[in-house]
Motif scaffolding. Structure first.
Motif, PDB file in Angstrom:
ATOM      1  N   ALA A 298       0.990  -1.175  -0.016  1.00 17.02           N
ATOM      2  CA  ALA A 298       0.199   0.122   0.092  1.00 17.02           C
ATOM      3  C   ALA A 298       0.696   1.019   0.067  1.00 17.02           C
ATOM      4  CB  ALA A 298      -0.933   0.135   1.100  1.00 17.02           C
ATOM      5  N   ARG A 299       1.914   0.937   0.773  1.00 11.35           N
ATOM      6  CA  ARG A 299       2.735   2.322   0.976  1.00 11.35           C
ATOM      7  C   ARG A 299       3.696   2.237  -0.474  1.00 11.35           C
ATOM      8  NH1 ARG A 299       3.435   7.031   0.968  1.00 11.35           N
ATOM      9  NH2 ARG A 299       4.801   8.403   1.947  1.00 11.35           N
ATOM     10  N   LEU A 300       3.773   1.299  -1.246  1.00  9.53           N
ATOM     11  CA  LEU A 300       4.670   1.198  -2.451  1.00  9.53           C
ATOM     12  C   LEU A 300       3.580   1.950  -3.514  1.00  9.53           C
ATOM     13  CD1 LEU A 300       6.554  -1.483  -2.721  1.00  9.53           C
ATOM     14  CD2 LEU A 300       7.397   0.596  -2.253  1.00  9.53           C
ATOM     15  N   ALA A 301       2.492   1.909  -3.722  1.00 10.14           N
ATOM     16  CA  ALA A 301       1.046   2.252  -4.301  1.00 10.14           C
ATOM     17  C   ALA A 301       1.154   3.642  -3.952  1.00 10.14           C
ATOM     18  CB  ALA A 301       0.243   1.413  -3.770  1.00 10.14           C
ATOM     19  N   GLN A 302       0.693   3.627  -2.963  1.00 14.92           N
ATOM     20  CA  GLN A 302       0.880   5.735  -2.515  1.00 14.92           C
ATOM     21  C   GLN A 302       2.059   6.216  -3.055  1.00 14.92           C
ATOM     22  OE1 GLN A 302       1.030   5.538   2.042  1.00 14.92           O
ATOM     23  NE2 GLN A 302      -1.470   5.649   2.334  1.00 14.92           N
ATOM     24  N   VAL A 303       3.635   5.705  -2.822  1.00 11.19           N
ATOM     25  CA  VAL A 303       4.578   6.370  -3.955  1.00 11.19           C
ATOM     26  C   VAL A 303       3.700   6.735  -4.618  1.00 11.19           C
ATOM     27  CG1 VAL A 303       7.130   6.278  -4.048  1.00 11.19           C
ATOM     28  CG2 VAL A 303       6.191   6.069  -1.514  1.00 11.19           C
ATOM     29  N   THR A 304       3.730   5.304  -5.976  1.00  9.86           N
ATOM     30  CA  THR A 304       3.527   6.182  -7.187  1.00  9.86           C
ATOM     31  C   THR A 304       2.067   6.552  -7.508  1.00  9.86           C
ATOM     32  OG1 THR A 304       4.215   2.706  -7.397  1.00  9.86           O
ATOM     33  CG2 THR A 304       3.512   4.062  -9.189  1.00  9.86           C
ATOM     34  N   VAL A 305       1.231   6.474  -6.332  1.00  7.36           N
ATOM     35  CA  VAL A 305       0.050   7.501  -7.421  1.00  7.36           C
ATOM     36  C   VAL A 305       0.476   9.016  -6.711  1.00  7.36           C
ATOM     37  CG1 VAL A 305      -1.967   8.270  -6.327  1.00  7.36           C
ATOM     38  CG2 VAL A 305      -1.653   5.991  -6.428  1.00  7.36           C
ATOM     39  N   ASP A 306       1.259   9.419  -6.008  1.00  8.13           N
ATOM     40  CA  ASP A 306       2.377  10.425  -5.081  1.00  8.13           C
ATOM     41  C   ASP A 306       3.246  11.268  -6.902  1.00  8.13           C
ATOM     42  OD1 ASP A 306       0.518  10.755  -3.172  1.00  8.13           O
ATOM     43  OD2 ASP A 306       2.997   9.817  -2.050  1.00  8.13           O
ATOM     44  N   GLN A 307       3.518   9.696  -7.227  1.00  4.66           N
ATOM     45  CA  GLN A 307       4.296  10.386  -8.082  1.00  4.66           C
ATOM     46  C   GLN A 307       3.805  10.536  -9.171  1.00  4.66           C
ATOM     47  OE1 GLN A 307       7.565   6.835  -8.609  1.00  4.66           O
ATOM     48  NE2 GLN A 307       8.583   7.923  -6.914  1.00  4.66           N
ATOM     49  N   ASN A 308       2.858  10.056  -9.882  1.00  2.00           N
ATOM     50  CA  ASN A 308       1.766  10.164 -11.061  1.00  2.00           C
ATOM     51  C   ASN A 308       1.383  11.879 -11.030  1.00  2.00           C
ATOM     52  OD1 ASN A 308       2.225   8.087 -11.754  1.00  2.00           O
ATOM     53  ND2 ASN A 308       0.634   6.687 -11.208  1.00  2.00           N
ATOM     54  N   ASN A 309       0.811  11.634  -9.465  1.00  9.02           N
ATOM     55  CA  ASN A 309       0.402  13.467  -9.150  1.00  9.02           C
ATOM     56  C   ASN A 309       1.050  14.903  -9.717  1.00  9.02           C
ATOM     57  OD1 ASN A 309      -2.322  12.393  -8.666  1.00  9.02           O
ATOM     58  ND2 ASN A 309      -1.589  11.954  -6.479  1.00  9.02           N
ATOM     59  N   ASP A 310       2.905  14.027  -8.653  1.00  9.81           N
ATOM     60  CA  ASP A 310       3.418  15.120  -9.354  1.00  9.81           C
ATOM     61  C   ASP A 310       3.710  15.025 -11.144  1.00  9.81           C
ATOM     62  OD1 ASP A 310       3.863  15.285  -6.591  1.00  9.81           O
ATOM     63  OD2 ASP A 310       5.045  14.280  -6.314  1.00  9.81           O
ATOM     64  N   MET A 311       3.427  14.508 -11.636  1.00  6.95           N
ATOM     65  CA  MET A 311       3.933  14.219 -12.969  1.00  6.95           C
ATOM     66  C   MET A 311       2.973  15.167 -13.612  1.00  6.95           C
ATOM     67  SD  MET A 311       7.142  13.119 -13.624  1.00  6.95           S
ATOM     68  CE  MET A 311       6.182  12.892 -15.322  1.00  6.95           C
ATOM     69  N   ARG A 312       1.901  14.872 -13.263  1.00  8.98           N
ATOM     70  CA  ARG A 312       0.344  15.533 -14.057  1.00  8.98           C
ATOM     71  C   ARG A 312       0.604  16.945 -13.759  1.00  8.98           C
ATOM     72  NH1 ARG A 312      -5.209  12.103 -12.666  1.00  8.98           N
ATOM     73  NH2 ARG A 312      -4.613  12.840 -10.321  1.00  8.98           N
ATOM     74  N   LYS A 313       0.833  17.531 -12.216  1.00  6.13           N
ATOM     75  CA  LYS A 313       1.080  18.424 -12.120  1.00  6.13           C
ATOM     76  C   LYS A 313       2.002  19.554 -13.094  1.00  6.13           C
ATOM     77  CE  LYS A 313      -0.460  18.291  -7.077  1.00  6.13           C
ATOM     78  NZ  LYS A 313       0.022  18.426  -5.706  1.00  6.13           N
ATOM     79  N   ILE A 314       3.263  18.329 -12.628  1.00  9.80           N
ATOM     80  CA  ILE A 314       4.254  19.272 -14.393  1.00  9.80           C
ATOM     81  C   ILE A 314       3.940  19.344 -15.552  1.00  9.80           C
ATOM     82  CG2 ILE A 314       6.490  18.597 -14.625  1.00  9.80           C
ATOM     83  CD1 ILE A 314       7.238  17.615 -12.131  1.00  9.80           C
TER      84      ILE A 314
END
Length: 371
Positions: A298-314
């Motif tokens: 779950a934590r790894l999935a959260q890290v992946t989601v956070d990275q995807n969110n950062d990429m979408r913002k960028i």
């Protein structure tokens, strides 16, 4: 009751250390001529038991064995703590212990097991205790492990403890004051009591470990502050260490409870109770392991989601910047005939258009969850 006896005003361990020092200095010990051991003796306590009671008097290990052999139904309980190789070898000569078992008892790097060397059984346990800590970090020690070796002979039981977990003074005191009838069963009764204490500590560690697990789980799924993945991984490593102590003990206990003629029938019943407690601990450890795996995923999935969110913002901000870049690129071509270049309000109109497009694009990306 403390784990130290006294002989003529001196600690029993001091008496045995003096004997060992004299033995080694005179060259009576093979391969150790001229070598003198320094420091305190490994002998913690040495008692002779008969008819469920401890015999009065203080004994060195060799005196105790001689006394037990002179009495029917008597046996010696010799307690050692982290003995050196010379001390353990001398005791092995007195009690007839096999050299392979002696080597294991000194090195203390064994898995839980039960072996038989002639008439002597050698039981290895791994002790565990919970290490209190205010906050779980990526380097916190949660579980401290050690080892407990038990030599069970016809007229003696020798306990060898490595580490600070599962001290045996309370076990000895309980047997001597409260459970004399159990002591009448002989050396295997002591082996049961020691094993029972070790497994009871497993239960305590498992309960305390659950509190850390709840803290980590709450932190991972917290909206305010998520636990770093390093903490989850560290807790999993500590659980693996605890698992190595608990799970392999199932086979030795199964061998004891199913043995016929070696372990007294009444003692086997007590060992079955220990086996039940161990089974409960194993189930807890397995469930903790599964839960930690889920938390880690779950934590790894959260890290992946956070990275995807950062990429979408960028990507969103890059799209907004592209509008301005595109218009700047068009009007930066320096062609002579370009629309609106000679218009008085051309520049303000272009800026206003770019601002309008930026606002509309920002609202669209915001509405779709990209910003």
């Amino acid at each position: 009751m403390t784990e130290r006896s006294w002989t003529r005003g001196r600690p029993l361990g001091k008496v045995w250390a003096d004997r060992m020092r004299g033995l080694l200095n005179t060259g009576d010990h093979p391969g150790q001529q001229g070598f003198a051991r320094t420091g305190a003796s490994a002998v913690v306590d040495c008692g002779v038991y008969a008819d469920g009671k401890r015999m009065p008097g203080d004994f060195t290990p060799d005196q105790a064995l001689e006394e037990a052999r002179g009495r029917e139904g008597a046996f010696v309980w010799l307690g050692l703590h982290q003995p050196s190789e010379p001390e353990m070898t001398a005791i092995a000569r007195t009690y007839g212990l096999h050299e392979l078992a002696v080597e294991d008892a000194v090195k203390a790097e064994q898995r839980p097991k039960l072996e038989q060397f002639n008439a002597v059984h050698f039981l290895v346990l791994r002790t565990a205790r919970y290490v209190p800590h205010q906050e779980l970090t990526e380097s916190s020690q949660v579980v401290e492990t050690g080892q407990m070796m038990i030599f069970i002979g016809e007229q003696f039981v020798i306990t060898v403890r490595h580490g600070d977990a599962s001290e045996l003074a309370p076990v000895r005191a309980d047997l001597e004051t409260q459970r004399g009838a159990l002591l009448e069963q002989g050396p295997w009764a002591v082996a049961y009591a020691v094993t029972d204490r070790v497994v009871d500590h497993y239960l305590d560690v498992a309960d305390d470990f659950e509190a850390d697990l709840d803290t980590i789980e709450e932190g991972v799924f917290s909206r305010e502050r998520s636990a770093p993945i390093q903490q989850v991984y560290q807790l999993k490593r500590e659980l693996v260490e605890f698992r190595r102590a608990v799970v392999p003990l199932q086979r030795p206990l199964a061998a004891i409870t199913s043995s016929q003629g070696v372990v007294p029938k009444e003692i086997r019943r007590y060992f079955r109770d220990v086996q039940d407690h161990l089974t409960r601990t194993v189930e807890q450890v397995s469930s903790y392991d599964d839960l930690l795996n889920s938390i880690l995923q779950a934590r790894l999935a959260q890290v992946t989601v956070d990275q995807n969110n950062d990429m979408r913002k960028i990507a969103s901000w890059a799209a907004i910047a592209t509008v301005w870049t595109a218009f700047a690129g068009v009007y930066g071509m320096n062609f002579k005939y370009m629309p609106e270049t000679q218009w008085k309000y051309g520049y303000p109109a272009l800026v206003a258009l770019l601002v309008l497009i930026t606002v509309l694009l920002y609202r669209a990306l915001r509405r779709n969850g990209w910003l």
